[in-house]
Design a protein around this motif. Structure first.
Motif, PDB file in Angstrom:
ATOM      1  N   GLN A  40       0.834  -1.203   0.000  1.00  0.00           N
ATOM      2  CA  GLN A  40       0.000   0.000   0.000  1.00  0.00           C
ATOM      3  C   GLN A  40       0.867   1.251   0.000  1.00  0.00           C
ATOM      4  OE1 GLN A  40      -2.306  -0.880   3.494  1.00  0.00           O
ATOM      5  NE2 GLN A  40      -4.024  -1.655   2.298  1.00  0.00           N
ATOM      6  N   ARG A  44       1.048   4.070  -2.880  1.00  0.00           N
ATOM      7  CA  ARG A  44       0.778   5.459  -2.501  1.00  0.00           C
ATOM      8  C   ARG A  44       1.918   6.370  -2.948  1.00  0.00           C
ATOM      9  NH1 ARG A  44       0.133   4.506   2.518  1.00  0.00           N
ATOM     10  NH2 ARG A  44      -1.985   3.796   2.208  1.00  0.00           N
ATOM     11  N   ASP A  48       1.585   9.373  -5.630  1.00  0.00           N
ATOM     12  CA  ASP A  48       1.977  10.739  -5.270  1.00  0.00           C
ATOM     13  C   ASP A  48       2.964  11.317  -6.284  1.00  0.00           C
ATOM     14  OD1 ASP A  48       0.350  10.628  -3.066  1.00  0.00           O
ATOM     15  OD2 ASP A  48       1.988  10.248  -1.630  1.00  0.00           O
ATOM     16  N   PHE A  58      -4.595   2.920  -6.971  1.00  0.00           N
ATOM     17  CA  PHE A  58      -4.692   3.795  -5.821  1.00  0.00           C
ATOM     18  C   PHE A  58      -6.112   4.311  -5.777  1.00  0.00           C
ATOM     19  CE2 PHE A  58      -2.671   6.051  -2.495  1.00  0.00           C
ATOM     20  CZ  PHE A  58      -3.371   7.236  -2.369  1.00  0.00           C
ATOM     21  N   GLY A  62      -7.535   6.055  -0.208  1.00  0.00           N
ATOM     22  CA  GLY A  62      -6.162   6.095   0.263  1.00  0.00           C
ATOM     23  C   GLY A  62      -5.543   4.721   0.444  1.00  0.00           C
ATOM     24  N   CYS A  64      -4.442   0.833  -1.434  1.00  0.00           N
ATOM     25  CA  CYS A  64      -3.991   0.248  -2.682  1.00  0.00           C
ATOM     26  C   CYS A  64      -4.539  -1.169  -2.756  1.00  0.00           C
ATOM     27  CB  CYS A  64      -2.467   0.227  -2.698  1.00  0.00           C
ATOM     28  SG  CYS A  64      -1.755  -0.565  -4.125  1.00  0.00           S
TER      29      CYS A  64
END
Length: 71
Positions: A40, A44, A48, A58, A62, A64
């Motif tokens: 995860q 993330r 990002d 994603f 928030g 995965c």
């Protein structure tokens, strides 16, 4: 884990097919949970940076999740 719950089995240790020694079930579950958290975080960080990995989604929540493929 579904088979353990479905069969109402009492499992203390796990011996993988290619394992060399039995491992406590709690240790196996902890390792899987750690791997999920790491995956995860990986997804993330990629999201990002606007670098999206294949099979890594994603979500707006928030988290995965891995997409299943038939490949």
């Amino acid at each position: 884990m579904n088979n353990i719950e479905y069969g109402n089995l009492k499992v203390d240790t796990v011996l993988a097919v290619h394992g060399q020694q039995p491992v406590p079930l709690a240790e196996v579950v902890a390792a899987i949970e750690r791997q999920v958290r790491n995956t995860q975080a990986f997804c993330r960080r990629g999201a990002d940076a606007q670098f999206f990995q294949p099979r890594c989604l994603f979500t707006t929540a928030g988290s995965c999740r891995r997409r299943r493929t038939n490949a």
